[in-house]
Design a protein around this motif. Structure first.
Motif, mmCIF file in Angstrom:
data_model
loop_
_atom_site.group_PDB
_atom_site.id
_atom_site.type_symbol
_atom_site.label_atom_id
_atom_site.label_comp_id
_atom_site.label_asym_id
_atom_site.label_seq_id
_atom_site.Cartn_x
_atom_site.Cartn_y
_atom_site.Cartn_z
ATOM 1 N N SER A 294 0.878 -1.173 0.000
ATOM 2 C CA SER A 294 0.000 0.000 0.000
ATOM 3 C C SER A 294 0.911 1.218 0.000
ATOM 4 O O SER A 294 1.589 1.490 0.999
ATOM 5 N N GLU A 302 2.081 0.687 3.873
ATOM 6 C CA GLU A 302 1.977 -0.584 4.601
ATOM 7 C C GLU A 302 2.342 -1.734 3.669
ATOM 8 O O GLU A 302 2.009 -1.728 2.478
ATOM 9 N N VAL A 304 1.863 -5.921 3.562
ATOM 10 C CA VAL A 304 1.195 -7.073 4.173
ATOM 11 C C VAL A 304 1.934 -8.319 3.684
ATOM 12 O O VAL A 304 1.703 -8.793 2.570
ATOM 13 N N THR A 336 -0.431 -13.734 7.823
ATOM 14 C CA THR A 336 0.153 -12.527 7.245
ATOM 15 C C THR A 336 0.730 -11.660 8.363
ATOM 16 O O THR A 336 0.416 -11.850 9.539
ATOM 17 N N ARG A 337 1.580 -10.720 7.969
ATOM 18 C CA ARG A 337 2.165 -9.785 8.931
ATOM 19 C C ARG A 337 2.139 -8.387 8.325
ATOM 20 O O ARG A 337 2.689 -8.168 7.244
ATOM 21 N N SER A 338 1.490 -7.489 9.021
ATOM 22 C CA SER A 338 1.375 -6.106 8.546
ATOM 23 C C SER A 338 2.541 -5.280 9.092
ATOM 24 O O SER A 338 2.798 -5.284 10.295
ATOM 25 N N ARG A 427 6.001 -6.449 14.270
ATOM 26 C CA ARG A 427 6.406 -5.944 12.962
ATOM 27 C C ARG A 427 7.554 -6.760 12.364
ATOM 28 O O ARG A 427 7.602 -6.989 11.151
#
Length: 468
Positions: A294, A302, A304, A336-338, A427
């Motif tokens: 994003s 961001e 993802v 998933t990891r944002s 994170r």
């Protein structure tokens, strides 16, 4: 069938026989006998059977053996068990873990032999075990089979595997402490005779321990025998040495130096930006897709993250490719990891997409011919950047010696900026425990500042109370 219904008779002598001394005993309804040349031999065996009977061991009606002897006679060799263990782990293990299991077993197995007569060269035996015995494939029916059934092994490899199959000790022999010690001592030495690194020893020790647990599960051993030996793996220091982690100023210089290295450097400039500003692992960056980004025109963006593509070699993957496409490290396959990313990385990614676009599968970073970026490729680029930025003394030190140093630098920056450790761990894709183990010094410094802030707030509250 096992039973306690056992009767052992005295030795009888039969004249004019090559083995005149006969031992007879009954297990349940079944009679058994064995003849010996010398009476002392027959007496010794009778004493063994009587001892087993006094120890309340059950006997097997078919063979006439005490339970302990029956168990030992049915014990497979360590080599056969190690192959079975590797095959059991293969379907659910990642390609990297498969290679790690084979590495550990290939280190231990050559030491678990009855003798070394006729042994092949160590390098040949190592290759035979690591690349053939503990490597598998799925046939067209989805059946797991060893590599030796998929292709014909070279003569020296086949001879080495035949030798280890003959010479391997039985799994039951691992109840003897000296046998276990021999395997443990092998973990501490590299093939060239030099001492192995502590982390390598721990990794291989885990493989050995798990293989022994599997032997217990298969009822070849009663308990894991490691506790019988006074042996301890060397201490490991997992904490990052922050003397050699680049600070923000140096990290920016190094990333800029990457971009100054011609076409390849310009393509990898943003690759290294992801390592630092998003604290990503290299295998996660190679798998980064445009759909995961994003990238607003202004402000924070961001990422993802949902996968990684570590390079492990084609022999360890189900696809036959050298890269293993998998989920995030220590996460469920579809997890998933944002990761929020600062404006500087947003701009870098936008510029990268504008100039290079994306591969057919959406990957942002790729090799010249469209494949995955190789560690050799970005490693060479990183070393050239170090030589361009660092002094001669710094370049010869461990300062920022590998690309992964940028990930350490990114995590350290977050912690030093006051981001809560739990958020940093989220994170970065770490557990809290791992974060505290690797970044203890930085976290301690952050806690010190937090304590000072709390103390200041309490002091201000006291002063307000006094002024009333």
């Amino acid at each position: 069938m096992l039973t306690y219904d056992v009767q052992i008779w005295g030795i009888r002598k039969r004249e004019n026989r090559a083995k005149p001394y006969q031992l007879r005993w009954r297990v349940g309804p079944q009679a058994h006998s064995k003849s010996y040349k010398l009476k002392a031999q027959a007496d010794g065996r009778r004493a063994e059977l009587l001892t087993a009977l006094r120890n309340r061991e059950q006997f097997d009606t078919a063979t006439g053996l005490p339970g302990s002897e029956l168990h030992e006679s049915q014990s497979p060799t360590w080599y056969a068990h190690a192959c079975a263990y590797a095959a059991m782990k293969w379907p659910s293990a990642s390609a990297k873990h498969r290679a790690s299991i084979a590495d550990g077993l290939a280190t231990i197995t050559p030491r678990l032999v009855t003798d070394s007569r006729g042994a092949p060269e160590p390098r040949v035996l190592r290759a035979a075990l690591y690349s053939w015995a503990f490597r598998f494939y799925l046939d067209e029916n989805g059946t797991l089979k060893p590599r030796t059934e998929a292709e014909e092994a070279p003569a020296e490899i086949a001879a080495a595997l035949e030798w280890i199959a003959r010479k391997s000790v039985k799994v039951s022999d691992l109840n003897t402490p000296s046998v276990v010690r021999s395997a443990l001592e092998a973990l501490a030495v590299r093939l060239d005779g030099k001492a192995a690194a502590p982390n390598t020893i721990h990794r291989k020790h885990t493989v050995f321990s798990n293989a022994l647990r599997y032997a217990v599960e298969r009822e070849f051993l009663a308990t894991v025998p490691l506790g019988k030996v006074d042996w301890k793996a060397p201490e490991t220091d997992d904490e990052v040495d922050f003397r050699f982690v680049p600070g923000p100023r140096l990290a920016k210089k190094l990333i800029a130096a990457v971009g100054a290295q011609g076409e390849r450097g310009r393509h990898l400039h943003t690759f290294f930006g992801c390592l630092y500003y998003a604290a990503m692992r290299p295998s996660e960056v190679t798998d980064l897709r445009l759909s995961a980004c994003s990238l607003p025109e202004k402000g924070w963006g961001e990422l993802v993250l949902s996968g990684s593509t570590p390079r492990v070699g084609s022999g360890w993957t189900d696809s036959g490719e050298s890269f293993d496409t998998r989920g995030l490290k220590r996460r469920a396959r579809k997890a998933t990891r944002s990761v929020p990313i600062p404006p500087v990385l947003v701009r870098m990614l936008r510029d990268h997409v504008k100039e290079y676009g994306a591969a057919g599968d959406g990957r942002l970073f790729r090799a010249q011919r469209g494949g995955h970026v190789l560690s050799k490729e970005y490693g060479e680029t990183w070393q050239a950047a170090r030589l361009a930025v660092l002094s001669e003394a710094e370049a010869s030190s461990p300062l920022a010696d590998v690309p992964y140093s940028l990930r350490h630098a990114g995590v350290s920056l977050w912690l030093e900026s006051g981001v809560a450790p739990a958020e940093v761990a989220r994170r970065a894709g770490h557990s809290i425990a791992v974060l505290f183990r690797f970044y203890a010094k930085v976290i301690h410094g952050s806690q010190q500042r937090t304590n000072e802030q709390i103390e200041r707030a309490l002091r201000d509250a006291d002063e307000d109370e006094e002024n009333r």
